[in-house]
Design a protein around this motif. Structure first.
Motif, PDB file in Angstrom:
ATOM      1  N   LEU A 196     -70.477   0.095  -5.278  1.00 25.01           N
ATOM      2  CA  LEU A 196     -70.485  -1.499  -5.366  1.00 25.01           C
ATOM      3  C   LEU A 196     -69.042  -1.841  -4.693  1.00 25.01           C
ATOM      4  CD1 LEU A 196     -71.175  -1.728  -9.082  1.00 25.01           C
ATOM      5  CD2 LEU A 196     -72.689  -2.081  -7.402  1.00 25.01           C
ATOM      6  N   ALA A 197     -68.009  -1.315  -4.444  1.00 20.61           N
ATOM      7  CA  ALA A 197     -67.007  -1.603  -3.783  1.00 20.61           C
ATOM      8  C   ALA A 197     -66.939  -1.499  -2.276  1.00 20.61           C
ATOM      9  CB  ALA A 197     -65.729  -0.838  -4.246  1.00 20.61           C
ATOM     10  N   GLU A 198     -67.497  -0.558  -1.747  1.00 19.97           N
ATOM     11  CA  GLU A 198     -67.609  -0.371  -0.512  1.00 19.97           C
ATOM     12  C   GLU A 198     -68.796  -0.748   0.433  1.00 19.97           C
ATOM     13  OE1 GLU A 198     -66.255   3.670   0.464  1.00 19.97           O
ATOM     14  OE2 GLU A 198     -65.322   3.613  -1.293  1.00 19.97           O
ATOM     15  N   HIS A 199     -69.910  -0.874  -0.443  1.00 15.27           N
ATOM     16  CA  HIS A 199     -71.297  -1.247   0.119  1.00 15.27           C
ATOM     17  C   HIS A 199     -71.963  -2.016  -0.715  1.00 15.27           C
ATOM     18  CE1 HIS A 199     -71.237   1.294   4.011  1.00 15.27           C
ATOM     19  NE2 HIS A 199     -70.451   2.092   3.226  1.00 15.27           N
ATOM     20  N   PRO A 200     -71.408  -3.022  -1.152  1.00 20.27           N
ATOM     21  CA  PRO A 200     -72.314  -3.939  -1.983  1.00 20.27           C
ATOM     22  C   PRO A 200     -73.255  -4.613  -1.429  1.00 20.27           C
ATOM     23  CG  PRO A 200     -70.444  -5.149  -1.182  1.00 20.27           C
ATOM     24  CD  PRO A 200     -70.102  -3.984  -0.589  1.00 20.27           C
ATOM     25  N   ALA A 201     -73.371  -4.865  -0.001  1.00 18.65           N
ATOM     26  CA  ALA A 201     -74.674  -5.578   0.701  1.00 18.65           C
ATOM     27  C   ALA A 201     -76.025  -5.174   0.393  1.00 18.65           C
ATOM     28  CB  ALA A 201     -74.389  -5.584   2.130  1.00 18.65           C
ATOM     29  N   PRO A 202     -76.284  -4.125   0.293  1.00 18.14           N
ATOM     30  CA  PRO A 202     -77.814  -3.637  -0.170  1.00 18.14           C
ATOM     31  C   PRO A 202     -78.098  -3.807  -1.785  1.00 18.14           C
ATOM     32  CG  PRO A 202     -76.586  -1.586   0.133  1.00 18.14           C
ATOM     33  CD  PRO A 202     -75.739  -2.801   0.727  1.00 18.14           C
ATOM     34  N   VAL A 203     -77.074  -3.850  -2.461  1.00 17.63           N
ATOM     35  CA  VAL A 203     -77.138  -4.167  -3.989  1.00 17.63           C
ATOM     36  C   VAL A 203     -77.628  -5.823  -4.055  1.00 17.63           C
ATOM     37  CG1 VAL A 203     -76.168  -4.158  -6.215  1.00 17.63           C
ATOM     38  CG2 VAL A 203     -75.856  -2.153  -4.314  1.00 17.63           C
ATOM     39  N   ILE A 204     -76.752  -6.601  -3.402  1.00 18.97           N
ATOM     40  CA  ILE A 204     -77.045  -7.865  -3.290  1.00 18.97           C
ATOM     41  C   ILE A 204     -78.188  -8.341  -2.731  1.00 18.97           C
ATOM     42  CG2 ILE A 204     -76.035 -10.017  -2.520  1.00 18.97           C
ATOM     43  CD1 ILE A 204     -74.303  -8.897  -4.598  1.00 18.97           C
ATOM     44  N   ALA A 205     -78.703  -7.700  -1.718  1.00 13.12           N
ATOM     45  CA  ALA A 205     -80.024  -7.976  -1.285  1.00 13.12           C
ATOM     46  C   ALA A 205     -81.090  -7.781  -2.111  1.00 13.12           C
ATOM     47  CB  ALA A 205     -80.336  -7.233  -0.019  1.00 13.12           C
ATOM     48  N   ALA A 206     -81.024  -6.583  -3.027  1.00 14.77           N
ATOM     49  CA  ALA A 206     -82.016  -6.188  -4.014  1.00 14.77           C
ATOM     50  C   ALA A 206     -81.942  -7.231  -5.134  1.00 14.77           C
ATOM     51  CB  ALA A 206     -81.765  -4.776  -4.334  1.00 14.77           C
ATOM     52  N   VAL A 207     -80.869  -7.572  -5.568  1.00 13.84           N
ATOM     53  CA  VAL A 207     -80.665  -8.562  -6.579  1.00 13.84           C
ATOM     54  C   VAL A 207     -81.285  -9.948  -6.173  1.00 13.84           C
ATOM     55  CG1 VAL A 207     -79.145 -10.248  -7.921  1.00 13.84           C
ATOM     56  CG2 VAL A 207     -78.550  -7.510  -7.822  1.00 13.84           C
ATOM     57  N   ARG A 208     -81.177 -10.137  -4.747  1.00 14.12           N
ATOM     58  CA  ARG A 208     -81.810 -11.758  -4.383  1.00 14.12           C
ATOM     59  C   ARG A 208     -83.204 -11.568  -3.872  1.00 14.12           C
ATOM     60  NH1 ARG A 208     -78.988 -11.468   0.170  1.00 14.12           N
ATOM     61  NH2 ARG A 208     -77.322 -12.812  -0.277  1.00 14.12           N
ATOM     62  N   ALA A 209     -83.438 -10.283  -3.782  1.00 14.51           N
ATOM     63  CA  ALA A 209     -85.222 -10.113  -3.853  1.00 14.51           C
ATOM     64  C   ALA A 209     -85.725 -10.445  -5.209  1.00 14.51           C
ATOM     65  CB  ALA A 209     -85.440  -8.700  -3.308  1.00 14.51           C
ATOM     66  N   ILE A 210     -85.087  -9.998  -6.348  1.00  8.10           N
ATOM     67  CA  ILE A 210     -85.596 -10.149  -7.636  1.00  8.10           C
ATOM     68  C   ILE A 210     -85.502 -11.590  -7.988  1.00  8.10           C
ATOM     69  CG2 ILE A 210     -84.933  -9.925 -10.027  1.00  8.10           C
ATOM     70  CD1 ILE A 210     -84.255  -6.955  -9.166  1.00  8.10           C
ATOM     71  N   ALA A 211     -84.431 -12.344  -7.507  1.00  7.92           N
ATOM     72  CA  ALA A 211     -84.112 -13.697  -7.960  1.00  7.92           C
ATOM     73  C   ALA A 211     -85.158 -14.726  -7.255  1.00  7.92           C
ATOM     74  CB  ALA A 211     -82.683 -14.111  -7.446  1.00  7.92           C
ATOM     75  N   ALA A 212     -85.526 -14.130  -6.108  1.00  9.46           N
ATOM     76  CA  ALA A 212     -86.528 -14.843  -5.182  1.00  9.46           C
ATOM     77  C   ALA A 212     -88.110 -14.557  -5.127  1.00  9.46           C
ATOM     78  CB  ALA A 212     -86.285 -14.734  -3.793  1.00  9.46           C
ATOM     79  N   ALA A 213     -88.351 -13.628  -6.327  1.00  8.42           N
ATOM     80  CA  ALA A 213     -89.775 -12.881  -6.342  1.00  8.42           C
ATOM     81  C   ALA A 213     -90.436 -14.448  -6.730  1.00  8.42           C
ATOM     82  CB  ALA A 213     -89.585 -11.960  -7.260  1.00  8.42           C
ATOM     83  N   PRO A 214     -91.942 -14.156  -6.282  1.00  3.75           N
ATOM     84  CA  PRO A 214     -92.781 -15.223  -7.005  1.00  3.75           C
ATOM     85  C   PRO A 214     -93.093 -14.901  -8.436  1.00  3.75           C
ATOM     86  CG  PRO A 214     -93.805 -13.435  -5.710  1.00  3.75           C
ATOM     87  CD  PRO A 214     -92.516 -13.173  -5.442  1.00  3.75           C
ATOM     88  N   PRO A 215     -93.506 -15.826  -9.078  1.00  9.53           N
ATOM     89  CA  PRO A 215     -93.612 -15.760 -10.599  1.00  9.53           C
ATOM     90  C   PRO A 215     -94.525 -14.472 -10.806  1.00  9.53           C
ATOM     91  CG  PRO A 215     -94.444 -17.902 -10.064  1.00  9.53           C
ATOM     92  CD  PRO A 215     -94.031 -17.106  -8.757  1.00  9.53           C
ATOM     93  N   GLY A 216     -94.065 -14.024 -12.080  1.00 11.04           N
ATOM     94  CA  GLY A 216     -94.618 -12.579 -12.460  1.00 11.04           C
ATOM     95  C   GLY A 216     -93.558 -11.772 -12.867  1.00 11.04           C
ATOM     96  N   GLY A 217     -93.911 -10.736 -13.506  1.00  8.17           N
ATOM     97  CA  GLY A 217     -92.996  -9.569 -13.694  1.00  8.17           C
ATOM     98  C   GLY A 217     -92.428  -8.755 -12.333  1.00  8.17           C
TER      99      GLY A 217
END
Length: 230
Positions: free
Chosen positions: A106-127
């Motif tokens: 989380l300290a040294e390589h947050p970018a892929p974690v943020i990308a994954a979080v962004r993908a969830i935030a931007a996902a179309p409706p549904g689980g």
């Protein structure tokens, strides 16, 4: 509500609803869906899942045993920073298979974690289902971040993390890896810590939503994530 789900030929599937402020059917974690049968995919679809977030690298992804429903969107965000000094260091230290590496990631390589979080935030409706191979380490790290954002307690996050070892052990036994939890505990003991202490330290050090905002998630993304999860 029962968080544990039964989808044919997957053993490590559970809804994160009820932890912190996460609502049911919004966010599900599991192992790779490769072994899901047709009825397993039908159960996933009937549960309302419309997005699969795959945290594996492309070369880790064998073909599915049964076809995915046509309406499922698959997004791949490889979480491991393969080829970096960080990755080589942690492969030697714990093979990125214990919570010991979580705070460094989380300290040294947050970018892929943020990308994954962004993908969830931007996902179309549904689980949204998110997974890696076994649903333990990469999935566990992303679950920790999302649960911390949603206000889950360290005790809830620890308990959810440990469930995977019980659920996956029959598959580990098939593959010749007995007592995976015991081996992970031994790694932590060498570093004078425990599962509980390591995860608690990581969770309590995260300031939400500051961590997300300071590492590239926009305020609009944070609002979208909150709306999706809660």
């Amino acid at each position: 509500m029962t968080r544990e789900l039964t989808w044919d030929h997957c053993v490590n599937v559970r809804d994160l609803g009820g932890l912190g402020a996460i609502r049911p059917r919004a966010l599900i974690r599991m192992e790779a869906p490769t072994r899901l049968s047709e009825s397993g995919w039908a159960a996933l679809w009937d549960y309302g899942v419309r997005t699969m977030l795959d945290l594996r690298a492309a070369d880790e992804c064998p073909p599915d045993d049964a076809p995915r429903p046509a309406g499922i969107t698959t997004v791949r965000v490889p979480l491991d920073p393969v080829g970096t000094p960080f990755y080589e260091h942690w492969v030697q230290l714990d093979n990125l298979s214990s919570p010991l590496y979580f705070p460094a990631m989380l300290a040294e390589h947050p970018a892929p974690v943020i990308a994954a979080v962004r993908a969830i935030a931007a996902a179309p409706p549904g689980g949204v289902v998110f997974h890696c191979a076994g649903g333990k380490d990469r999935t566990g790290l992303l679950a920790l971040v999302l649960l911390a954002f949603a206000g889950a307690t360290p005790a809830e996050i620890i308990a959810d993390y440990l469930v995977t070892y019980d659920r996956m052990q029959p598959l580990y036994d098939e593959e010749g890896y007995p007592d995976v939890l015991g081996r992970m505990v031994t790694i932590l003991e060498r570093h004078e810590t425990t599962v509980e202490a390591s995860l608690t330290s990581t969770v309590t050090s995260l300031r939400m939503p500051d961590f997300l905002l300071q590492n590239g998630l926009s305020a609009a993304d944070v609002d979208a994530l909150r709306a999706r999860l809660t």
